[in-house]
Design a protein around this motif. Structure first.
Motif, short mmCIF file in Angstrom:
data_model
loop_
_atom_site.label_atom_id
_atom_site.label_comp_id
_atom_site.label_asym_id
_atom_site.label_seq_id
_atom_site.Cartn_x
_atom_site.Cartn_y
_atom_site.Cartn_z
N GLY A 71 -8.56 -1.33 16.77
CA GLY A 71 -8.70 -1.50 15.08
C GLY A 71 -7.44 -0.65 14.32
O GLY A 71 -7.93 -0.88 13.19
N GLY A 72 -6.69 -0.23 15.12
CA GLY A 72 -5.66 0.71 14.28
C GLY A 72 -4.60 -0.16 13.72
O GLY A 72 -4.42 -1.34 13.95
N LEU A 73 -3.54 0.89 13.26
CA LEU A 73 -2.28 0.22 12.92
C LEU A 73 -1.54 -0.49 14.13
O LEU A 73 -1.64 0.03 15.10
N THR A 74 -0.58 -1.42 13.76
CA THR A 74 0.37 -1.86 14.80
C THR A 74 1.37 -0.79 14.81
O THR A 74 1.61 -0.17 13.76
N ALA A 75 2.20 -0.80 15.91
CA ALA A 75 3.33 0.08 15.88
C ALA A 75 4.34 -0.45 14.80
O ALA A 75 4.72 0.48 14.19
N ARG A 76 4.34 -1.61 14.52
CA ARG A 76 5.29 -2.04 13.57
C ARG A 76 5.11 -1.70 12.13
O ARG A 76 5.62 -1.19 11.44
N GLU A 77 3.60 -1.68 11.97
CA GLU A 77 3.04 -1.34 10.68
C GLU A 77 3.37 0.15 10.43
O GLU A 77 3.91 0.59 9.20
N LEU A 78 3.05 1.02 11.40
CA LEU A 78 3.29 2.31 11.18
C LEU A 78 4.78 2.72 10.70
O LEU A 78 5.04 3.34 9.99
N LEU A 79 5.54 2.18 11.70
CA LEU A 79 7.16 2.57 11.56
C LEU A 79 7.67 1.82 10.17
O LEU A 79 8.30 2.50 9.42
N SER A 80 7.17 0.83 9.78
CA SER A 80 7.53 0.18 8.35
C SER A 80 6.92 1.00 7.11
O SER A 80 7.88 1.55 6.24
N SER A 81 5.89 1.72 7.48
CA SER A 81 5.26 2.44 6.51
C SER A 81 5.76 4.03 6.31
O SER A 81 6.30 4.38 5.18
N VAL A 82 6.30 4.45 7.35
CA VAL A 82 7.07 5.66 7.58
C VAL A 82 8.40 5.67 6.83
O VAL A 82 8.80 6.58 6.13
N SER A 83 9.06 4.47 7.10
CA SER A 83 10.35 4.35 6.60
C SER A 83 10.24 3.90 5.20
O SER A 83 11.29 4.68 4.28
N LEU B 92 0.76 -1.04 -0.11
CA LEU B 92 0.15 0.01 -0.04
C LEU B 92 0.80 1.14 -0.12
O LEU B 92 0.70 2.38 -0.66
N THR B 93 1.83 1.30 0.73
CA THR B 93 2.80 2.32 0.96
C THR B 93 3.47 2.49 -0.59
O THR B 93 3.57 3.84 -0.81
N MET C 73 8.03 16.15 7.55
CA MET C 73 7.01 15.46 8.32
C MET C 73 6.77 16.05 9.75
O MET C 73 7.43 16.67 10.37
N ASP C 74 5.39 16.04 10.01
CA ASP C 74 4.88 16.27 11.47
C ASP C 74 4.41 15.14 12.13
O ASP C 74 3.82 13.98 11.36
N ILE C 75 4.68 14.94 13.44
CA ILE C 75 4.09 14.19 14.20
C ILE C 75 3.13 14.77 15.31
O ILE C 75 3.47 15.61 15.72
N VAL C 76 1.89 14.53 15.15
CA VAL C 76 0.86 15.07 15.94
C VAL C 76 0.06 14.14 16.75
O VAL C 76 -0.05 12.87 16.78
N ARG D 262 12.93 6.73 12.50
CA ARG D 262 12.63 6.07 11.01
C ARG D 262 12.45 7.24 9.97
O ARG D 262 13.00 6.72 8.79
N TYR D 263 12.14 8.08 10.17
CA TYR D 263 12.20 9.26 9.06
C TYR D 263 13.57 9.65 8.86
O TYR D 263 14.07 9.98 7.73
N MET D 264 14.40 9.93 9.83
CA MET D 264 15.77 10.44 9.88
C MET D 264 16.92 9.37 9.30
O MET D 264 17.42 9.66 8.42
N TYR D 265 16.67 8.04 10.00
CA TYR D 265 17.81 7.01 9.68
C TYR D 265 16.98 6.35 8.25
O TYR D 265 16.59 5.00 8.44
N VAL D 266 17.42 6.75 7.16
CA VAL D 266 16.87 5.96 5.79
C VAL D 266 18.10 6.19 4.92
O VAL D 266 18.97 6.77 4.93
#
Length: 323
Positions: free
Chosen positions: A271-283, A233-234, A294-297, A319-323
């Protein structure tokens, strides 16, 4: 042993006292992320710029998200700069902190002007190649994305969120539920350049789902995440934006994550994203060269448990910084 001057100029030696510094354990082989952060000085350059946008007075629910920039910064001190998965250390990455924007005590419109001005001034320094804005409620995305549009032109937005944030402004003015409607109706972004990931069932009104369809917003629900997988999806989302936008902006509302992983949000839900799903998608998204901001809110430290949500937000930032 620390040696300082005492009364009369005589040297005073301390065995353990170290005034003005944290008394925390230091492993000579470990660099914590917060050790790579320093306050910006005019003319200085670095890799990542960060700016706090501590506005939560526009939240439609009681929120202490104005305290999140500080709590996320503190959470960076819990993690090292070494990625075991990549077998790479980022200890030489230079992060410049531009501080927090002072909000007006009563005038939210004045605060939005200050936020936009400050984001624009930061990116106009061209001190860094990428920037992170630490909210605050989701209302900060309106002035922040507006500043990026003035700098870069056509901006594509990837929004991780349980909610559309397309509410009308007649019922309460500009709030944390209206930023993307405001951006579209002010002509800052095109509806077709907004992609929403993680929209959750029973968390929005039909009128706003209809608004998204009528304005060609690309909306992916949690059902879509389950069916397609977060990686596929990403990748699909990036392909939608990369050929028509000058810049891609990531907006991470932490309530996109299931309440089990992010309890410190004003609008938690199951019913939301798992932590791992969010981190993988952002990466995956952050690796694209068009991604500039990027904003984090929607992190509310006053509702959090053992800083779980602030710590996850710190990992999103990493994950945003270290790519």
């Amino acid at each position: 042993m620390e040696e300082r001057c005492g009364k009369g100029g005589e040297p005073v030696s301390f065995q353990y006292l170290n005034p003005g510094r944290d008394a925390r354990f230091k492993d000579r082989h470990t660099t914590k992320v917060d050790e790579t952060v320093s306050y910006y000085e005019p003319g200085e350059t670095g890799d990542i710029g960060i700016l706090g946008l501590p506005l939560s007075k526009t939240s439609i629910s009681l929120s202490g998200a104005s305290e999140a920039p500080g709590s996320i910064r503190r959470a960076l001190g819990s993690y090292s700069t070494y990625s075991g998965e990549k077998d790479k250390s980022y200890e030489d990455m230079k992060v410049l902190d531009f501080g927090d924007v002072p909000v007006h005590p009563t005038d939210n419109e004045e605060t939005r002007k200050r936020l936009k001005t400050s984001v624009k001034e930061m990116i106009d320094t061209e001190a860094c190649s990428k920037y992170v804005m630490l909210g605050g409620d989701h209302g900060v995305s309106f002035p922040s994305i507006s500043a990026f549009q003035e700098k870069y032109g056509r901006v594509g937005v990837i929004q991780w969120d349980a909610h559309h944030d397309l509410r009308n402004v007649e019922d309460g003015g500009r709030t944390n539920g209206t930023p993307f409607r405001s951006l579209i109706e002010e002509g800052v972004i095109h509806g077709e350049d907004l992609v929403q990931i993680g929209i959750r069932d029973f968390s929005n009104a039909k009128a706003y789902a209809d608004y998204a369809r009528n304005h060609n917003i690309h909306t992916y629900t949690m059902g879509d995440v389950e069916e397609k997988g977060i990686h596929n999806l990403t990748d699909q989302v990036i392909q939608i934006l990369e050929n028509k936008c000058n810049c891609i902006y990531l907006s991470v509302d932490m309530d996109a994550v299931d309440q089990a992983y992010a309890p410190g949000c004003p609008a938690i839900g199951p019913g939301g994203l798992t932590a791992r799903e969010l981190l993988s998608s952002v990466s995956l998204a952050a690796a694209h060269p068009l991604v500039k901001g990027m904003d984090i809110v929607e992190v509310d430290p006053t509702k959090d448990f053992r800083d779980m949500t602030s710590r996850l937000a710190a990992h999103v930032m990493m994950r945003y910084m270290y790519v």
